[in-house]
Design a protein around this motif. Structure first.
Motif, PDB file in Angstrom:
ATOM      1  N   PRO A  18       0.572  -1.052  -0.428  1.00 44.29           N
ATOM      2  CA  PRO A  18      -0.216  -0.233  -0.344  1.00 44.29           C
ATOM      3  C   PRO A  18       0.909   1.576  -0.280  1.00 44.29           C
ATOM      4  O   PRO A  18       1.670   1.184   0.272  1.00 44.29           O
ATOM      5  N   ASP A  19       0.457   1.796  -0.982  1.00 45.22           N
ATOM      6  CA  ASP A  19       0.694   3.419  -0.610  1.00 45.22           C
ATOM      7  C   ASP A  19       0.117   4.548   0.002  1.00 45.22           C
ATOM      8  O   ASP A  19      -1.564   4.391   0.060  1.00 45.22           O
ATOM      9  N   ASP A  20       0.708   5.708   0.183  1.00 44.59           N
ATOM     10  CA  ASP A  20       0.143   7.017   0.582  1.00 44.59           C
ATOM     11  C   ASP A  20      -1.750   6.984  -0.028  1.00 44.59           C
ATOM     12  O   ASP A  20      -2.236   7.575  -0.005  1.00 44.59           O
ATOM     13  N   GLY A  21      -1.556   6.752  -1.926  1.00 40.05           N
ATOM     14  CA  GLY A  21      -2.656   6.896  -2.298  1.00 40.05           C
ATOM     15  C   GLY A  21      -3.716   6.210  -2.230  1.00 40.05           C
ATOM     16  O   GLY A  21      -4.946   6.443  -2.308  1.00 40.05           O
ATOM     17  N   ASP A  22      -3.496   4.872  -1.653  1.00 42.40           N
ATOM     18  CA  ASP A  22      -4.439   3.838  -0.865  1.00 42.40           C
ATOM     19  C   ASP A  22      -5.440   4.260   0.409  1.00 42.40           C
ATOM     20  O   ASP A  22      -6.213   4.006   0.123  1.00 42.40           O
ATOM     21  N   ILE A  26      -9.387   2.584   1.564  1.00 42.57           N
ATOM     22  CA  ILE A  26      -9.759   1.798   1.862  1.00 42.57           C
ATOM     23  C   ILE A  26     -10.634   2.220   2.823  1.00 42.57           C
ATOM     24  O   ILE A  26     -11.240   1.944   3.330  1.00 42.57           O
ATOM     25  N   THR A  27     -10.540   3.511   2.951  1.00 40.43           N
ATOM     26  CA  THR A  27     -11.793   4.233   4.136  1.00 40.43           C
ATOM     27  C   THR A  27     -12.736   3.789   3.357  1.00 40.43           C
ATOM     28  O   THR A  27     -13.684   3.408   4.070  1.00 40.43           O
ATOM     29  N   GLU A  28     -13.269   4.553   2.424  1.00 39.97           N
ATOM     30  CA  GLU A  28     -14.182   3.632   1.255  1.00 39.97           C
ATOM     31  C   GLU A  28     -15.241   3.041   1.796  1.00 39.97           C
ATOM     32  O   GLU A  28     -16.013   2.408   1.926  1.00 39.97           O
ATOM     33  N   ALA A  29     -14.489   1.655   1.855  1.00 40.92           N
ATOM     34  CA  ALA A  29     -14.177   0.746   1.571  1.00 40.92           C
ATOM     35  C   ALA A  29     -15.012  -0.049   2.222  1.00 40.92           C
ATOM     36  O   ALA A  29     -15.899  -1.262   2.985  1.00 40.92           O
ATOM     37  N   CYS A  30     -14.102   0.533   3.958  1.00 39.68           N
ATOM     38  CA  CYS A  30     -14.363  -0.150   5.006  1.00 39.68           C
ATOM     39  C   CYS A  30     -15.669   0.491   5.532  1.00 39.68           C
ATOM     40  O   CYS A  30     -15.928  -0.158   6.741  1.00 39.68           O
ATOM     41  N   ASN A  31     -16.408   1.582   4.976  1.00 37.83           N
ATOM     42  CA  ASN A  31     -17.395   1.528   5.555  1.00 37.83           C
ATOM     43  C   ASN A  31     -18.786   0.748   4.810  1.00 37.83           C
ATOM     44  O   ASN A  31     -20.630   0.951   4.473  1.00 37.83           O
ATOM     45  N   ASP A  32     -18.205   0.333   3.583  1.00 38.36           N
ATOM     46  CA  ASP A  32     -19.282  -1.332   3.470  1.00 38.36           C
ATOM     47  C   ASP A  32     -19.835  -2.011   4.157  1.00 38.36           C
ATOM     48  O   ASP A  32     -18.849  -2.494   4.704  1.00 38.36           O
ATOM     49  N   PRO A  33     -21.004  -1.250   4.748  1.00 38.10           N
ATOM     50  CA  PRO A  33     -21.481  -2.760   5.641  1.00 38.10           C
ATOM     51  C   PRO A  33     -21.478  -4.269   5.779  1.00 38.10           C
ATOM     52  O   PRO A  33     -20.591  -4.857   6.844  1.00 38.10           O
ATOM     53  N   LEU A  56      -1.100  -6.874   1.729  1.00 37.39           N
ATOM     54  CA  LEU A  56      -0.775  -5.994   0.469  1.00 37.39           C
ATOM     55  C   LEU A  56      -2.375  -5.026  -0.387  1.00 37.39           C
ATOM     56  O   LEU A  56      -3.319  -6.278  -0.087  1.00 37.39           O
ATOM     57  N   VAL A  57      -1.957  -4.874  -1.011  1.00 39.72           N
ATOM     58  CA  VAL A  57      -3.228  -4.219  -1.974  1.00 39.72           C
ATOM     59  C   VAL A  57      -3.328  -5.166  -2.915  1.00 39.72           C
ATOM     60  O   VAL A  57      -2.301  -5.848  -3.155  1.00 39.72           O
ATOM     61  N   ILE A  58      -4.530  -5.794  -3.500  1.00 39.83           N
ATOM     62  CA  ILE A  58      -4.922  -7.228  -4.443  1.00 39.83           C
ATOM     63  C   ILE A  58      -5.790  -5.396  -5.680  1.00 39.83           C
ATOM     64  O   ILE A  58      -6.543  -5.109  -5.258  1.00 39.83           O
ATOM     65  N   ALA A  59      -4.707  -5.605  -6.591  1.00 36.77           N
ATOM     66  CA  ALA A  59      -4.824  -5.150  -7.047  1.00 36.77           C
ATOM     67  C   ALA A  59      -5.213  -5.222  -8.871  1.00 36.77           C
ATOM     68  O   ALA A  59      -4.909  -6.211  -8.921  1.00 36.77           O
ATOM     69  N   ASP A  60      -6.030  -4.802 -10.020  1.00 33.86           N
ATOM     70  CA  ASP A  60      -6.246  -5.830 -11.444  1.00 33.86           C
ATOM     71  C   ASP A  60      -4.518  -5.481 -12.253  1.00 33.86           C
ATOM     72  O   ASP A  60      -4.429  -3.548 -12.350  1.00 33.86           O
ATOM     73  N   ALA A  61      -4.220  -6.678 -12.159  1.00 35.42           N
ATOM     74  CA  ALA A  61      -3.221  -6.054 -13.027  1.00 35.42           C
ATOM     75  C   ALA A  61      -2.906  -5.255 -14.041  1.00 35.42           C
ATOM     76  O   ALA A  61      -1.618  -4.609 -14.218  1.00 35.42           O
ATOM     77  N   ALA A  62      -4.196  -5.657 -15.158  1.00 40.28           N
ATOM     78  CA  ALA A  62      -4.022  -5.082 -16.594  1.00 40.28           C
ATOM     79  C   ALA A  62      -3.960  -2.971 -16.279  1.00 40.28           C
ATOM     80  O   ALA A  62      -3.675  -2.131 -17.086  1.00 40.28           O
ATOM     81  N   HIS A  63      -4.720  -2.859 -14.937  1.00 41.63           N
ATOM     82  CA  HIS A  63      -5.512  -1.211 -14.793  1.00 41.63           C
ATOM     83  C   HIS A  63      -4.955  -0.691 -14.043  1.00 41.63           C
ATOM     84  O   HIS A  63      -5.338   0.531 -13.468  1.00 41.63           O
ATOM     85  N   ALA A  64      -3.894  -1.404 -12.649  1.00 39.27           N
ATOM     86  CA  ALA A  64      -3.658  -1.161 -11.045  1.00 39.27           C
ATOM     87  C   ALA A  64      -5.271  -0.672 -10.168  1.00 39.27           C
ATOM     88  O   ALA A  64      -4.340   0.161  -9.380  1.00 39.27           O
ATOM     89  N   GLU A  65      -5.829  -1.095 -11.280  1.00 33.62           N
ATOM     90  CA  GLU A  65      -7.125  -0.168 -10.385  1.00 33.62           C
ATOM     91  C   GLU A  65      -7.234  -1.191  -8.429  1.00 33.62           C
ATOM     92  O   GLU A  65      -7.314  -2.517  -8.946  1.00 33.62           O
ATOM     93  N   PRO A  66      -7.312  -0.668  -7.474  1.00 28.31           N
ATOM     94  CA  PRO A  66      -7.733  -1.866  -6.558  1.00 28.31           C
ATOM     95  C   PRO A  66      -8.685  -2.240  -5.820  1.00 28.31           C
ATOM     96  O   PRO A  66      -9.982  -1.439  -6.074  1.00 28.31           O
ATOM     97  N   LEU A  67      -8.282  -3.628  -5.396  1.00 28.44           N
ATOM     98  CA  LEU A  67      -9.655  -4.307  -5.549  1.00 28.44           C
ATOM     99  C   LEU A  67     -10.311  -4.596  -4.417  1.00 28.44           C
ATOM    100  O   LEU A  67     -11.102  -4.218  -3.777  1.00 28.44           O
ATOM    101  N   GLY A  68      -9.204  -4.551  -3.508  1.00 32.86           N
ATOM    102  CA  GLY A  68      -8.682  -4.602  -2.109  1.00 32.86           C
ATOM    103  C   GLY A  68      -7.803  -5.070  -1.252  1.00 32.86           C
ATOM    104  O   GLY A  68      -6.552  -4.515  -1.602  1.00 32.86           O
ATOM    105  N   LEU A  69      -7.822  -5.675   0.219  1.00 35.70           N
ATOM    106  CA  LEU A  69      -6.679  -5.883   0.598  1.00 35.70           C
ATOM    107  C   LEU A  69      -6.366  -7.822   1.053  1.00 35.70           C
ATOM    108  O   LEU A  69      -7.719  -8.764   1.144  1.00 35.70           O
ATOM    109  N   VAL A  70      -5.238  -8.095   1.755  1.00 33.41           N
ATOM    110  CA  VAL A  70      -5.130  -9.470   1.762  1.00 33.41           C
ATOM    111  C   VAL A  70      -4.230  -9.087   2.810  1.00 33.41           C
ATOM    112  O   VAL A  70      -2.678  -8.215   2.434  1.00 33.41           O
ATOM    113  N   SER A  71      -3.955  -9.666   3.766  1.00 33.76           N
ATOM    114  CA  SER A  71      -3.227  -9.861   5.495  1.00 33.76           C
ATOM    115  C   SER A  71      -2.763 -11.078   6.119  1.00 33.76           C
ATOM    116  O   SER A  71      -2.742 -12.226   5.252  1.00 33.76           O
ATOM    117  N   LEU A  72      -1.158 -11.048   5.671  1.00 34.47           N
ATOM    118  CA  LEU A  72      -0.470 -12.081   6.590  1.00 34.47           C
ATOM    119  C   LEU A  72      -0.505 -12.236   7.740  1.00 34.47           C
ATOM    120  O   LEU A  72       1.026 -10.899   8.060  1.00 34.47           O
TER     121      LEU A  72
END
Length: 169
Positions: A18-22, A26-33, A56-72
Motif C-alpha cells: 500500500p502507498d499514501d494514495g490508497d 480503503i476508508t470508503e471500502a471499510c464503510n461497506d456494511p 498488501l493491496v489486491i489490484a487489477d494487473a491490467a489497470h492497476a485498479e485497487p480491488l481490496g486487501l490481503v494480509s498475513l
C-alpha cells in the motif's frame, strides 16, 4: 512490514505494498456494511503478533485498479504458523480476485517465509468468504465457539480453515 519483492502476480491480479494514495479508497471500502460487519473493528485473536504482519493491496494487473486487501499475520511464538485475512471492495466481488490473492500470499508464505501452516477464520454467516477459502485450497476444520471479541463486548464463533504446504497444487 514484510513484503514480497518482486510483487506477487497471477491471473490478472497483482499484490502490491500500500502507498499514501490508497487511504481514501480503503476508508470508503471499510464503510461497506459487509466489510464493516465481518472485518473492520474486530480485533484478531491475541496469539497473532501485530509487528510481524504484512498487508498488501489486491489490484487489477491490467489497470492497476485497487480491488481490496490481503494480509498475513504470524503467530507470536511460532513463526511456522500464520493467518490469512482478506476483503474486496463491492465492485470487485465475484471475479475470483480474492481466491487468486489468497493463493498468491499462501504460496509466498510457504515458499519464501517458511510458514508450515496457514489459518483462515471466517464468521459462520460469511458464506462468501468461506467459499473463497475452499476455492483457494483450504480445508474446513470446524467452528471455534466464542473465538472473536465483538464490538458490543460479546463473543462470536469463527469457522476455522487451514492450509498446509502440500495442499497447494
Amino acid at each position: 512490514m514484510i513484503a514480497p519483492d518482486p510483487p506477487l502476480a497471477a491471473d490478472g491480479v497483482v499484490l502490491r505494498v500500500p502507498d499514501d494514495g490508497d487511504a481514501s479508497w480503503i476508508t470508503e471500502a471499510c464503510n461497506d456494511p459487509d466489510i464493516a460487519q465481518f472485518i473492520v473493528g474486530t480485533p484478531p485473536p491475541r496469539r497473532w503478533a501485530p509487528s510481524t504482519a504484512t498487508e498488501l493491496v489486491i489490484a487489477d494487473a491490467a489497470h492497476a485498479e485497487p480491488l481490496g486487501l490481503v494480509s498475513l499475520r504470524f503467530a507470536e511464538r511460532d513463526p511456522g504458523l500464520a493467518a490469512v485475512g482478506y476483503w474486496l471492495c463491492p465492485k470487485a466481488r465475484g471475479r475470483g480476485a480474492a481466491t487468486v490473492a489468497v493463493q498468491l500470499i499462501a504460496r509466498w508464505a510457504f515458499d519464501e517465509l517458511g510458514v508450515q501452516r496457514l489459518e483462515l477464520t471466517t464468521a459462520p454467516e460469511n458464506v462468501a468468504s468461506q467459499r473463497v477459502a475452499e476455492r483457494a485450497g483450504f480445508t474446513r476444520e470446524g467452528v471455534l465457539r466464542g473465538l472473536v471479541a465483538t464490538k458490543n463486548n460479546g463473543r462470536q464463533d469463527g469457522v476455522m480453515f487451514s492450509l498446509l504446504p502440500g495442499d497447494l497444487g
